[in-house]
Design a protein around this motif. Structure first.
Motif, PDB file in Angstrom:
ATOM      1  N   ILE A 112       0.892  -0.858  -0.449  1.00  0.00           N
ATOM      2  CA  ILE A 112       0.040  -0.061  -0.323  1.00  0.00           C
ATOM      3  C   ILE A 112       0.914   1.200   0.255  1.00  0.00           C
ATOM      4  CG2 ILE A 112      -2.195   1.533   1.250  1.00  0.00           C
ATOM      5  CD1 ILE A 112      -2.401  -1.707   2.690  1.00  0.00           C
ATOM      6  N   PRO A 113       0.530   2.061  -0.632  1.00  0.00           N
ATOM      7  CA  PRO A 113       1.319   3.412  -1.104  1.00  0.00           C
ATOM      8  C   PRO A 113       1.317   4.171   0.541  1.00  0.00           C
ATOM      9  CG  PRO A 113       0.452   3.480  -2.596  1.00  0.00           C
ATOM     10  CD  PRO A 113      -0.375   2.729  -2.410  1.00  0.00           C
ATOM     11  N   PRO A 114       2.503   4.668   0.919  1.00  0.00           N
ATOM     12  CA  PRO A 114       2.428   5.199   2.569  1.00  0.00           C
ATOM     13  C   PRO A 114       1.748   6.988   2.458  1.00  0.00           C
ATOM     14  CG  PRO A 114       4.571   4.690   1.063  1.00  0.00           C
ATOM     15  CD  PRO A 114       4.050   4.550   0.467  1.00  0.00           C
ATOM     16  N   ALA A 115       1.127   6.782   1.319  1.00  0.00           N
ATOM     17  CA  ALA A 115      -0.064   8.168   1.683  1.00  0.00           C
ATOM     18  C   ALA A 115      -1.176   7.695   2.175  1.00  0.00           C
ATOM     19  CB  ALA A 115       0.266   9.348   0.254  1.00  0.00           C
ATOM     20  N   MET A 116      -1.421   6.038   1.296  1.00  0.00           N
ATOM     21  CA  MET A 116      -2.575   6.021   1.024  1.00  0.00           C
ATOM     22  C   MET A 116      -2.875   4.885   2.938  1.00  0.00           C
ATOM     23  SD  MET A 116      -4.899   3.226  -0.536  1.00  0.00           S
ATOM     24  CE  MET A 116      -5.364   3.928  -2.389  1.00  0.00           C
ATOM     25  N   LEU A 117      -1.715   4.324   3.810  1.00  0.00           N
ATOM     26  CA  LEU A 117      -1.737   4.350   4.117  1.00  0.00           C
ATOM     27  C   LEU A 117      -1.755   5.315   5.634  1.00  0.00           C
ATOM     28  CD1 LEU A 117      -1.097   1.157   5.897  1.00  0.00           C
ATOM     29  CD2 LEU A 117       1.422   1.652   5.669  1.00  0.00           C
ATOM     30  N   ARG A 118      -0.951   5.576   5.173  1.00  0.00           N
ATOM     31  CA  ARG A 118      -1.227   7.257   6.628  1.00  0.00           C
ATOM     32  C   ARG A 118      -2.422   7.140   6.713  1.00  0.00           C
ATOM     33  NH1 ARG A 118       3.665   9.123   4.586  1.00  0.00           N
ATOM     34  NH2 ARG A 118       5.199   8.895   6.165  1.00  0.00           N
ATOM     35  N   GLN A 119      -4.137   6.960   5.951  1.00  0.00           N
ATOM     36  CA  GLN A 119      -4.994   8.032   5.954  1.00  0.00           C
ATOM     37  C   GLN A 119      -6.051   6.580   6.827  1.00  0.00           C
ATOM     38  OE1 GLN A 119      -5.991   8.806   2.023  1.00  0.00           O
ATOM     39  NE2 GLN A 119      -5.332  10.786   2.410  1.00  0.00           N
ATOM     40  N   LEU A 120      -4.848   5.254   7.040  1.00  0.00           N
ATOM     41  CA  LEU A 120      -5.512   4.521   7.581  1.00  0.00           C
ATOM     42  C   LEU A 120      -6.222   4.228   8.817  1.00  0.00           C
ATOM     43  CD1 LEU A 120      -4.341   1.490   5.529  1.00  0.00           C
ATOM     44  CD2 LEU A 120      -6.197   2.658   4.609  1.00  0.00           C
ATOM     45  N   GLN A 124      -3.091   4.466  12.371  1.00  0.00           N
ATOM     46  CA  GLN A 124      -3.107   5.356  12.797  1.00  0.00           C
ATOM     47  C   GLN A 124      -3.591   4.603  14.528  1.00  0.00           C
ATOM     48  OE1 GLN A 124      -5.802   8.383  12.206  1.00  0.00           O
ATOM     49  NE2 GLN A 124      -4.778   9.826   9.979  1.00  0.00           N
ATOM     50  N   PHE A 125      -3.619   4.052  14.730  1.00  0.00           N
ATOM     51  CA  PHE A 125      -4.043   3.585  16.161  1.00  0.00           C
ATOM     52  C   PHE A 125      -3.045   2.791  16.318  1.00  0.00           C
ATOM     53  CE2 PHE A 125      -5.534  -0.614  18.244  1.00  0.00           C
ATOM     54  CZ  PHE A 125      -5.682   0.778  19.761  1.00  0.00           C
ATOM     55  N   LEU A 126      -1.923   2.067  15.331  1.00  0.00           N
ATOM     56  CA  LEU A 126      -1.098   0.954  15.364  1.00  0.00           C
ATOM     57  C   LEU A 126       0.233   1.422  15.950  1.00  0.00           C
ATOM     58  CD1 LEU A 126      -2.096  -2.240  13.132  1.00  0.00           C
ATOM     59  CD2 LEU A 126      -1.911  -1.762  16.096  1.00  0.00           C
ATOM     60  N   ASP A 127       0.369   3.277  15.790  1.00  0.00           N
ATOM     61  CA  ASP A 127       0.854   4.196  15.610  1.00  0.00           C
ATOM     62  C   ASP A 127       2.373   4.001  14.281  1.00  0.00           C
ATOM     63  OD1 ASP A 127      -0.211   5.892  17.019  1.00  0.00           O
ATOM     64  OD2 ASP A 127       1.022   4.558  19.237  1.00  0.00           O
ATOM     65  N   LEU A 128       2.204   3.554  13.447  1.00  0.00           N
ATOM     66  CA  LEU A 128       2.752   3.205  11.956  1.00  0.00           C
ATOM     67  C   LEU A 128       4.266   4.227  11.668  1.00  0.00           C
ATOM     68  CD1 LEU A 128       0.584   0.528   9.928  1.00  0.00           C
ATOM     69  CD2 LEU A 128       2.238   0.168  11.731  1.00  0.00           C
ATOM     70  N   PHE A 129       3.483   5.602  11.731  1.00  0.00           N
ATOM     71  CA  PHE A 129       3.483   7.206  11.875  1.00  0.00           C
ATOM     72  C   PHE A 129       3.605   7.612  12.928  1.00  0.00           C
ATOM     73  CE2 PHE A 129       1.602   5.256   8.054  1.00  0.00           C
ATOM     74  CZ  PHE A 129       2.683   4.967   6.959  1.00  0.00           C
ATOM     75  N   ASP A 130       5.324   8.304  13.092  1.00  0.00           N
ATOM     76  CA  ASP A 130       4.895   8.937  14.081  1.00  0.00           C
ATOM     77  C   ASP A 130       5.268  10.531  14.083  1.00  0.00           C
ATOM     78  OD1 ASP A 130       6.543   7.190  15.258  1.00  0.00           O
ATOM     79  OD2 ASP A 130       8.515   7.475  14.718  1.00  0.00           O
TER      80      ASP A 130
END
Length: 190
Positions: A112-120, A124-130
């Motif tokens: 999944i592209p990172p831009a789309m993954l940030r919107q999931l 966000q719940f799993l804190d995949l991005f800081d």
């Protein structure tokens, strides 16, 4: 046989039967062999019996070899299978056309592209991005700068003490609910 057609011969026989004359039996011709158009003359003669191909013959095949004798009905299955494996191992016959529906390997997931993954929401719940932590750090730095008394030019009023710690999320605090609750069994709503 005469040049007459079937109907003319039939008509003559019918008239002879009406006149009371004796009818000659139809001459019976031996069944003719089926005629194949453009068939070579050599095929009309029975071919001398060739020995059946062996497994060694099948293994010695090349892509330019004649495979017809290996697919005859009386050839053993292992010899036929070996010859067909040799035939289809040739790159000319071993090419997929790309129109096959199930040609892809669907066991490998598409990333999944990172831009789309940030919107999931789950990301966000799993804190995949800081990003949330980064935003909190920026807010904290802003608060520290605001709390620094050296840069303030306006007098600040003293802060009132609250029962909720200042670092608690306001959305998670319990709020007092003054609304009446639902009526229980046997009670009248007010």
């Amino acid at each position: 046989m005469s040049d007459d057609g079937f109907f003319s011969r039939w008509s003559k026989r019918k008239q002879e039967v009406k006149a009371g004359r004796e009818v000659e039996p139809e001459p019976t011709a031996p069944p003719a062999a089926p005629v194949v158009a453009n068939a070579p003359i050599a095929e009309e003669l029975p071919a001398p019996a060739e020995p059946l191909p062996t497994l060694d013959d099948a293994q010695a095949l090349t892509p330019e070899s004649d495979f017809r004798r290996f697919v005859a009905g009386d050839v053993p299955h292992d010899v036929r299978n070996t010859a067909l494996k040799k035939l289809f191992a040739d790159p000319r016959f071993n090419v997929q056309d790309g129109l096959d529906v199930y040609i892809d390997d669907y066991s490998k997931p598409d990333p999944i592209p990172p831009a789309m993954l940030r919107q999931l929401a789950s990301a966000q719940f799993l804190d995949l991005f800081d990003e949330k932590k980064k935003k909190e750090q920026e807010d904290e730095e802003g608060r520290e700068a605001a709390d620094d008394p050296t840069d303030q030019s306006v007098a600040q009023s003293p802060q009132a003490e609250t029962a909720v710690p200042p670092d608690a999320d306001p959305d998670l605090r319990l709020q007092q609910d003054d609304a009446p609750g639902p009526a229980g069994p046997g009670e009248r709503p007010e």
